[in-house]
Write a protein that holds these residues in place. Structure first.
Motif, short mmCIF file in Angstrom:
data_model
loop_
_atom_site.label_atom_id
_atom_site.label_comp_id
_atom_site.label_asym_id
_atom_site.label_seq_id
_atom_site.Cartn_x
_atom_site.Cartn_y
_atom_site.Cartn_z
N UNK A 25 0.82 -1.21 0.00
CA UNK A 25 0.00 0.00 0.00
C UNK A 25 0.85 1.26 0.00
N UNK A 26 2.10 1.14 -0.46
CA UNK A 26 3.00 2.30 -0.49
C UNK A 26 3.24 2.76 -1.92
N UNK A 27 2.26 2.52 -2.77
CA UNK A 27 2.40 2.75 -4.21
C UNK A 27 3.01 4.11 -4.53
N UNK A 62 12.33 3.03 13.07
CA UNK A 62 11.42 4.01 12.46
C UNK A 62 12.15 4.90 11.45
N UNK A 63 13.47 4.78 11.36
CA UNK A 63 14.24 5.43 10.31
C UNK A 63 14.59 6.89 10.55
N UNK A 84 10.74 -4.42 9.46
CA UNK A 84 9.57 -3.85 10.14
C UNK A 84 8.80 -2.94 9.16
N UNK A 85 7.66 -3.47 8.72
CA UNK A 85 6.93 -2.82 7.62
C UNK A 85 6.52 -1.37 7.92
N UNK A 86 6.05 -1.12 9.15
CA UNK A 86 5.61 0.25 9.48
C UNK A 86 6.80 1.21 9.41
N UNK A 87 7.98 0.74 9.86
CA UNK A 87 9.18 1.59 9.81
C UNK A 87 9.56 1.90 8.37
#
Ligand SMILES: C[S@@+](CC[C@H](N)C(=O)[O-])C[C@H]1O[C@@H](n2cnc3c(N)ncnc32)[C@H](O)[C@@H]1O
Length: 227
Positions: A25-27, A62-63, A84-87
């Motif tokens: 969902x990060x298109x 979290x970068x 970690x996908x959210x990060x």
């Protein structure tokens, strides 16, 4: 204009050929900062606009600190690998906001990426801040920094490249000092089996902030790859 063409191209891809960014969902910004791993190896230089030194960071969380480094050091290219996908999502969005062309991101297990997708002698600096310490004895084997991982790193980075690892786990710090000092290819920048001072301009990470809050000590290990 180029971005518009990329977006149109990403829409006409068949469902079977979705990029990882689309699946996550990060298109929107994936194509600018996310890397879809090929079957074979990647020449890291081809990922970036400018040919300059490459810093590889594994486990950026979290970068936020990696983002600051990429902003503050435009004369270096940064590649982050995180599971970690959210990060990954947060960093992709922030990299877009700051229009950074020196920051790329891979969402995958770092050992898998290093083993299968990165050519030998590819990067100049390896950094890993607060790798999972796995406190229980029966979990020690899950720790990333082991002799096999150091062998892999030594081949994948350039000769005389550096590694910088930070931890607030005393047990893990001692373990890393032991395996690094014992390793035939790595040399302590302190010329002795001692920890390094914290580099002055190093942005603080989320886990480092937490360590300070809890009053934990922090250990920096900086070694060169002599091969
Ligand atoms: C304790 S957190 C530290 C995060 C960040 N560096 C900081 O200091 O705030 C460790 C991170 O390493 C990531 N990680 C652990 N094993 C990994 C692997 N094999 N490949 C990529 N990332 C990994 C985890 O998902 C987690 O985000």
């Amino acid at each position: 204009m180029i971005n518009q063409i990329r977006k149109i191209k990403s829409f006409v891809r068949r469902p079977g050929r979705l990029t990882l960014g689309q699946k996550m969902g990060l298109t929107k910004f994936w194509e600018d900062h996310g890397i879809d791993l090929p079957k074979g190896k990647i020449n890291l230089n081809t990922l970036f606009v400018k040919q300059q030194k490459i810093v590889l960071e594994v486990g950026f969380g979290n970068g936020d600190s990696l983002l600051k480094m990429a902003i503050n050091t435009p004369d270096r290219n940064f590649l982050g690998i995180e599971v970690y996908e959210a990060g990954v999502g947060q960093l992709i969005n922030k990299a877009h906001k700051y229009q950074l062309n020196n920051l790329k991101i891979i969402k995958e297990d770092a050992v898998k990426v290093l083993t299968n997708h990165i050519e030998d002698s590819s990067f100049n600096l390896f950094q890993m801040f607060f790798p999972d310490p796995w406190h229980k004895k029966r979990h020690f084997k899950r720790r990333l920094v082991q002799t096999d991982f150091l062998n892999l790193l030594s081949h994948k980075m350039i000769k005389s490249g550096k590694i910088h690892i930070v931890t607030d786990s005393k047990h893990y710090a001692i373990h890393m000092m032991t395996v690094l000092e014992r390793h035939p290819n790595f040399k302590n920048t302190q010329n002795a089996p001692i920890y390094s001072p914290r580099p002055e301009h190093q942005p603080i990470t989320k886990f480092e902030q937490r360590s300070h809050r809890l009053g934990h000590d922090v250990w920096n290990l900086i070694f060169t790859n002599e091969k």
